[in-house]
Design a protein around this motif. Sequence first.
Motif, PDB file in Angstrom:
ATOM      1  N   MET A 250       0.823  -1.197   0.000  1.00 29.60           N
ATOM      2  CA  MET A 250       0.000   0.000   0.000  1.00 29.60           C
ATOM      3  C   MET A 250       0.861   1.253   0.000  1.00 29.60           C
ATOM      4  O   MET A 250       1.948   1.269   0.569  1.00 29.60           O
ATOM      5  N   GLY A 251       0.357   2.315  -0.655  1.00 29.25           N
ATOM      6  CA  GLY A 251       1.030   3.603  -0.616  1.00 29.25           C
ATOM      7  C   GLY A 251       2.240   3.699  -1.508  1.00 29.25           C
ATOM      8  O   GLY A 251       3.292   4.206  -1.094  1.00 29.25           O
ATOM      9  N   VAL A 252       2.129   3.255  -2.757  1.00 30.74           N
ATOM     10  CA  VAL A 252       3.247   3.372  -3.702  1.00 30.74           C
ATOM     11  C   VAL A 252       3.534   4.850  -3.964  1.00 30.74           C
ATOM     12  O   VAL A 252       2.609   5.634  -4.205  1.00 30.74           O
ATOM     13  N   PRO A 253       4.795   5.270  -3.882  1.00 26.98           N
ATOM     14  CA  PRO A 253       5.119   6.661  -4.193  1.00 26.98           C
ATOM     15  C   PRO A 253       4.617   7.035  -5.583  1.00 26.98           C
ATOM     16  O   PRO A 253       4.832   6.297  -6.554  1.00 26.98           O
ATOM     17  N   PHE A 254       3.941   8.160  -5.682  1.00 33.34           N
ATOM     18  CA  PHE A 254       3.363   8.561  -6.965  1.00 33.34           C
ATOM     19  C   PHE A 254       4.419   8.635  -8.062  1.00 33.34           C
ATOM     20  O   PHE A 254       4.162   8.263  -9.213  1.00 33.34           O
ATOM     21  N   GLN A 304       2.232  23.388  -7.289  1.00 34.10           N
ATOM     22  CA  GLN A 304       3.564  22.850  -7.529  1.00 34.10           C
ATOM     23  C   GLN A 304       3.782  21.574  -6.718  1.00 34.10           C
ATOM     24  O   GLN A 304       4.340  20.584  -7.221  1.00 34.10           O
ATOM     25  N   ILE A 305       3.331  21.583  -5.470  1.00 27.50           N
ATOM     26  CA  ILE A 305       3.487  20.393  -4.626  1.00 27.50           C
ATOM     27  C   ILE A 305       2.687  19.236  -5.192  1.00 27.50           C
ATOM     28  O   ILE A 305       3.179  18.107  -5.301  1.00 27.50           O
ATOM     29  N   ASN A 306       1.444  19.499  -5.586  1.00 25.48           N
ATOM     30  CA  ASN A 306       0.629  18.431  -6.156  1.00 25.48           C
ATOM     31  C   ASN A 306       1.271  17.855  -7.414  1.00 25.48           C
ATOM     32  O   ASN A 306       1.365  16.634  -7.579  1.00 25.48           O
ATOM     33  N   ASP A 307       1.720  18.724  -8.310  1.00 23.91           N
ATOM     34  CA  ASP A 307       2.312  18.264  -9.571  1.00 23.91           C
ATOM     35  C   ASP A 307       3.585  17.461  -9.319  1.00 23.91           C
ATOM     36  O   ASP A 307       3.826  16.426  -9.951  1.00 23.91           O
ATOM     37  N   ALA A 308       4.399  17.952  -8.385  1.00 24.34           N
ATOM     38  CA  ALA A 308       5.682  17.301  -8.122  1.00 24.34           C
ATOM     39  C   ALA A 308       5.512  15.983  -7.372  1.00 24.34           C
ATOM     40  O   ALA A 308       6.239  15.021  -7.617  1.00 24.34           O
ATOM     41  N   VAL A 309       4.548  15.944  -6.459  1.00 30.75           N
ATOM     42  CA  VAL A 309       4.419  14.778  -5.586  1.00 30.75           C
ATOM     43  C   VAL A 309       3.502  13.714  -6.171  1.00 30.75           C
ATOM     44  O   VAL A 309       3.831  12.524  -6.165  1.00 30.75           O
ATOM     45  N   THR A 310       2.336  14.099  -6.691  1.00 33.38           N
ATOM     46  CA  THR A 310       1.358  13.094  -7.126  1.00 33.38           C
ATOM     47  C   THR A 310       1.504  12.661  -8.569  1.00 33.38           C
ATOM     48  O   THR A 310       0.889  11.680  -8.982  1.00 33.38           O
ATOM     49  N   ALA A 311       2.302  13.401  -9.357  1.00 33.89           N
ATOM     50  CA  ALA A 311       2.540  13.027 -10.765  1.00 33.89           C
ATOM     51  C   ALA A 311       1.234  12.792 -11.523  1.00 33.89           C
ATOM     52  O   ALA A 311       1.126  11.890 -12.350  1.00 33.89           O
ATOM     53  N   GLY A 312       0.237  13.620 -11.222  1.00 34.78           N
ATOM     54  CA  GLY A 312      -1.033  13.503 -11.928  1.00 34.78           C
ATOM     55  C   GLY A 312      -2.038  12.582 -11.257  1.00 34.78           C
ATOM     56  O   GLY A 312      -3.169  12.438 -11.736  1.00 34.78           O
TER      57      GLY A 312
END
Length: 514
Positions: A250-254, A304-312
């Motif tokens: 569970m919780g694979v890095p985006f 910026q945080i969302n784009d960088a962390v979640t990759a969409g």
Amino acid sequence: MNRRNFLKSCILAGVGAPFLLDQLSTIAAAANTKILRIGYAAPVQTLDPIKTVFGPDIISQGMMYARLLKANADQSEVGPGLAESWEISSDGLTYIFKLREGLKFSDGSALTAEDVAFSFNRMRFQKDSVYAAPFQPLKTIEVVDPLTVKFGLDRAFPPFLKLCEIWNTGIVSKKTVTAMGDEAFSAKPDVTSGPFKFVEWKAGDRVIMARNEHYYREGLPHLEGIEFIFVPDVNTGVSMVQAGELDVSMGVPFARMKELEAAGVTIVSEPSSATYDMLINHAKAPFDNLAFRQAVSYGIDRQQINDAVTAGYGTAAASIFSPKLNFFDKEMKVIARDVEKAKELLAKSGVGDPSFTLLTNAGTTDEDKTAVLIQAQLSEIGINVTVNAIDPGQAWTQLVAGEYQAQLNWWYNETTDPDNAVRWCVWGAGDNKSYYTRYNNDEVNSLIDKAAGEPDDAKRAEMYSKIQRICVEEVAQVALYHPSWTSARSAAVTGLVFNLGSQYASIDEADLKG
């Protein structure tokens, strides 16, 4: 990856020898059986459903304790569970549930209305029940007959029906809990009501469960058992799936989702009701200062945080709760980063030492990245952020105790109704002190109570919109982004759904093929 390389990778990740020996024995034992092995990056802390709001506890308990009702996969509605039918009085003050005939606990003993009443009384009225807040209108619980239980509310409360499906309403055995006592039961719940029964809890390692032969859904579960395993690092968990040592991580890095999918790993992204945020302690400087909180809010670039962390795989947060919830205010916009405004607010705050320590959960790649970005963004407006990655269990303990300034964390809603969401995160009158942030606004508290009892959806929407807007303006917490649930899975796993409410809702129907 062969076993030698697996051992090497675990050692490099800081996983100790006892963990490895247990892991290998599990692999050998599970080789020819349908034992689903699920990895999670935080350890279970208790097995008593009324004593916790901690993610791994909730997930594991959801497999062991059945509830009156059962939600569908997307939680849009609830249907029969232990109760086969129910009636609601015309004034909305009385709920009567009729249990199925012949219900049994995992030891074969009868499950009756006495056990249901006992379980709800513990959850609602016992002093150390940690999540009674959503059930405030529930005042009386009456056993009508062995198959019938009646609930009395002090006001109309539309969310109540869906609440009868969440984890802490799991039905426990009155006889067992009374005989064992709470402390012993929380560590070794010998009798359960859900699809799986308790076998063993190796604290700091795993919870082992086996099929409950007396489960009320005939022919289920398909699996012979489950091992819910603490894997301290999410990247190690992914490697273990690749090597065949886990079935689910569970919780694979985006950031790794597309890479792993290209490598042939089965990657799953499922809708969630989660909000990832920076929790701030309103009872400690400098976050007891409104202008300082607002400076931080405007100094952070959520997009910026969302784009960088979640990759969409996520969306930037405009509100304190997820767009997946009913009455989310769609007119709210993500706060655009404004460096000059943030600097003005910082000067207005008068804080002499504009700095704070940000706690993160060690071994969580996405939090590491988020913390670095927050640190860099706030340094541009003159705020120094010290990042401190600590053990997830310790982080949780400090959060609950209020021994922190800021902490990266997340919360989700168990249902699509926002009542328990706002009671959890911004209801200052509640036992958890607004998700341990100590935020307390009398107007928000009042609106939460009024909205919960309002039968008109349009009026409820207005009140929830106002709640959301006040909490953003006052920076109750710094909502960052709304992620999806991610996991890596073996191709052998079938029928497994992780729903909006952080539960494996279909765990009784899940299977391992081949």
